[in-house]
Design a protein around this motif. Structure first.
Motif, short mmCIF file in Angstrom:
data_model
loop_
_atom_site.label_atom_id
_atom_site.label_comp_id
_atom_site.label_asym_id
_atom_site.label_seq_id
_atom_site.Cartn_x
_atom_site.Cartn_y
_atom_site.Cartn_z
N LYS A 86 0.74 -0.87 -0.03
CA LYS A 86 -0.03 0.12 -0.11
C LYS A 86 0.86 1.27 -0.04
O LYS A 86 0.55 2.25 -0.46
N ALA A 89 2.24 1.70 -3.45
CA ALA A 89 1.34 2.43 -4.37
C ALA A 89 1.27 3.91 -3.84
O ALA A 89 1.29 4.85 -4.91
N SER B 194 -1.59 0.19 -8.47
CA SER B 194 -1.37 0.97 -7.44
C SER B 194 -2.84 1.27 -6.71
O SER B 194 -3.14 1.25 -5.59
N GLN B 197 -4.29 -1.72 -5.20
CA GLN B 197 -3.66 -1.86 -3.93
C GLN B 197 -4.18 -0.88 -2.66
O GLN B 197 -4.69 -1.39 -1.84
N ARG B 198 -4.52 0.31 -3.12
CA ARG B 198 -5.10 1.24 -2.45
C ARG B 198 -6.68 0.80 -1.96
O ARG B 198 -7.07 1.03 -0.90
N ARG B 202 -12.35 -2.45 0.11
CA ARG B 202 -13.29 -1.75 0.48
C ARG B 202 -14.46 -1.45 -0.64
O ARG B 202 -13.98 -1.68 -2.05
#
Lengths: 335, 258
Positions: A86, A89, B194, B197-198, B202
């Protein structure tokens, strides 16, 4: 392993290099402590893309930061191992964010702003380059920076308007960065990462270079935690460079306050005066010769020589006639 | 510069006094025969943002929307006396009227959101421009036809030519023009990585919908639903299931046709 070589633009104002990309690579290498031989290149003509930095390791030749990071990672040198996915990223998102908002402002401050370009950028690059190249490369880099600003903000016709928009965006970006950094030492945890190298490379030149038109650098200097961040990293990783610069600066200042400065300048002054006098004399003489001021004198002397010659010849004749007369007289006496 | 900032504050305060008017119009090019991939993505993102805020608006299609817009880019909204174009200024404009989706986020989260929005405008938008205008197959089969469809014969050719030149100039300035298609796709792949991943598992990036979700929806949905001769871009994005699921979720929730 063959030793890694790195060609960069030379430094100034207590920076290890004046160029953003070189500073990125150099800072990253300092972070991981890889043994590297740094050379200050004086001419980017023979590099693969006409730009610096260039990293050489045996046969591998790399020219940009991302490639260098990937390559060093393949040699098991990396600062980003402590980042989780994370965070990685997030780092890549923030890198793009800087590229999007801060890079145009950086290029504008260095290259497009005429006053900064004339007073800071051009002299700095010209100093780093060899003689025929320093007439070419600064203006080449300037025109590419101008093309970028024009392509991105072409809808505004006025340069003032563009400047305002770019600096506004950059200010917002710096504010965001400062919020993200907070009071921690590095952006991700307490160890440096490649993103810290990138941020440092953007901010350090803005903090250290003495811009005459310093809107952007004043924004950076005005944010306390970012300027502390820059000072911390340059203290830790580039101590010798900054110390050298500070020492030189101190010497200059102590000299500047006394009359020693005049003494130091004295031989130069005399030399300059003599040179000026010689040059002036040469120029005036040349002008006079070109305009034919000397022609009359030289002509009259030639005529005088002719006259003297004739006189001499006449005198010779006269002498001979006299001699002949005497001989005739002597013969007449004998007979 | 003081007079400029004074003007800005006056506009802001004038603007803040008025509530969101009823007859807001969003201008964009014709969706069926004219609009191009990058424009479509940004129009969809703005629509999603306005719907997430529950702000009423009408979509108005004009062939010359691009030339009506103050910044030269679509879409733009006409709201009372104000004309605002592109997502970021529109978000700012709505925030001045006390309509905001990120009011409860902390400053760090807001910083993160801005960074991810930059990631999309920097990578996905440039990749879309690259595919539409630089990739020869797509340019010849789709972009040229659609872009010149609204103009009479010689004008369409000229307009396409000049627009292509300006897009290429932009990509050159950003060093995207000398990339190959594979390098572009690798960048897109990294960007999607990215993002997913973030996002994790959710529903939305920050729990509730924000403008970042609107932007991601606009681009991802457009890329995966537009048919182009070069399918590699769509395939690259489609591999990221969470992003596709997010786009579908937002589509169902906000764009369900009655």
């Amino acid at each position: 392993m063959a030793s890694i070589e790195l060609d960069i633009w030379r430094g100034e104002w207590g920076l290890a290099s004046i160029d953003l990309e070189c500073l990125k690579v150099l800072t990253y290498m300092k972070f991981i402590g890889v043994p590297v031989k740094v050379r200050e290149a004086s001419n980017p003509f023979f590099t693969p893309k006409g730009t610096l930095p260039v990293m050489r390791d045996g046969r591998t030749v790399l020219t940009n930061f991302e490639e260098v990071v990937t390559y060093l990672k393949s040699l098991h040198y990396s600062t980003d191992v402590h980042l989780n996915q994370k965070q990685a990223a997030e780092a890549s998102a923030f890198t793009q964010y800087l590229r999007d908002k801060l890079y145009p402002a950086y290029q504008y401050a260095w290259w497009v702003d005429e006053k900064n370009y004339g007073d800071i950028t051009r002299p700095a690059y010209a100093k780093a380059l060899q003689i025929p190249f320093n007439f070419y490369y600064p203006s080449k880099y300037q025109s590419s920076a101008k093309a970028m600003v024009d392509a991105l903000y072409g809808e505004h016709t006025d340069l003032k308007e563009i400047e305002k928009t770019i600096y506004n965006e950059a200010e917002k970006c710096l504010k965001t960065l400062s919020d993200r950094l907070g009071e921690s030492e590095y952006f991700f945890g307490n160890r440096p990462s490649s993103f810290d190298a990138t941020v440092f490379a953007y901010l350090a030149p803005l903090v250290k270079a003495p811009f005459p038109n310093g809107t952007l650098s004043n924004h950076v200097k005005g944010i306390a935690n970012l300027s502390r961040f820059v000072a911390r990293i340059s203290q830790k990783n580039f101590r010798n460079v900054t110390d050298d610069y500070n020492r030189a600066n101190c010497q200059k200042q102590s000299r500047g306050s006394q009359s020693e400065r005049e003494a130091a300048q004295f031989p130069h002054e005399t030399r300059n005066k003599i040179l000026a006098a010689v040059f002036a004399a040469l120029a005036m003489t040349g002008y006079a010769v070109a305009n034919g001021l000397f022609q009359r004198i030289s002509g009259s002397s030639w005529q005088r020589t002719l006259l003297l010659n004739r006189l001499r010849i006449a005198k010779k004749h006269f002498n001979r006639i006299n001699k002949l007369k005497e001989m005739k007289a002597a013969q007449g006496e004998r007979t | 510069m003081p007079e400029v900032s004074l003007k800005d504050t006056i506009i802001t305060s004038l603007n803040a006094q008025e509530p969101w008017p009823e007859n807001v119009k969003l201008f964009q090019p014709y969706e069926v025969e004219q609009i191009l991939l990058p424009d479509n993505a940004s129009c969809l993102a703005v629509q999603a943002f306005l719907k997430m805020c529950n702000l009423p608006f009408e979509v108005e299609m004009r062939w010359n929307a691009e030339f009506m817009s103050p910044s030269g880019r679509v879409p733009f909204i006409k709201c009372g006396a104000f004309v605002v174009s592109e997502l970021e200024p529109i978000v700012q404009f709505a925030a001045n009227k006390n309509v905001s989706l990120c009011a409860r986020l902390s400053t760090e989260e807001r910083a993160e959101m801005r960074a991810y929005m930059s990631l999309i405008t920097n990578v996905l938008v440039n990749a879309e421009l690259y595919i539409s205008w630089v990739d020869q197959d797509t340019f010849n089969a789709v972009t040229r036809v659609r872009n010149s469809s609204v103009y009479p014969w010689p004008l369409g050719w000229l307009q396409t030519r000049s627009k292509r030149a300006s897009v290429i100039k932009r990509l050159k300035a950003l060093h995207w023009h000398d990339k190959t298609l594979d390098q572009v796709l690798a960048d897109v792949e990294q960007c999607c990585n990215s993002l997913s991943q973030r996002l994790g598992d959710r529903d939305y990036f920050f729990g509730t919908p924000t403008e970042l979700d609107a932007l991601v929806f606009g681009h991802v949905f457009t890329i995966i639903t537009t048919r182009l001769p070069c399918r590699k871009l769509a395939d690259t994005v489609r591999r990221h299931d969470t992003l596709v699921a997010l786009a579908k979720r937002i589509d169902e929730q906000y764009f369900k046709r009655p």
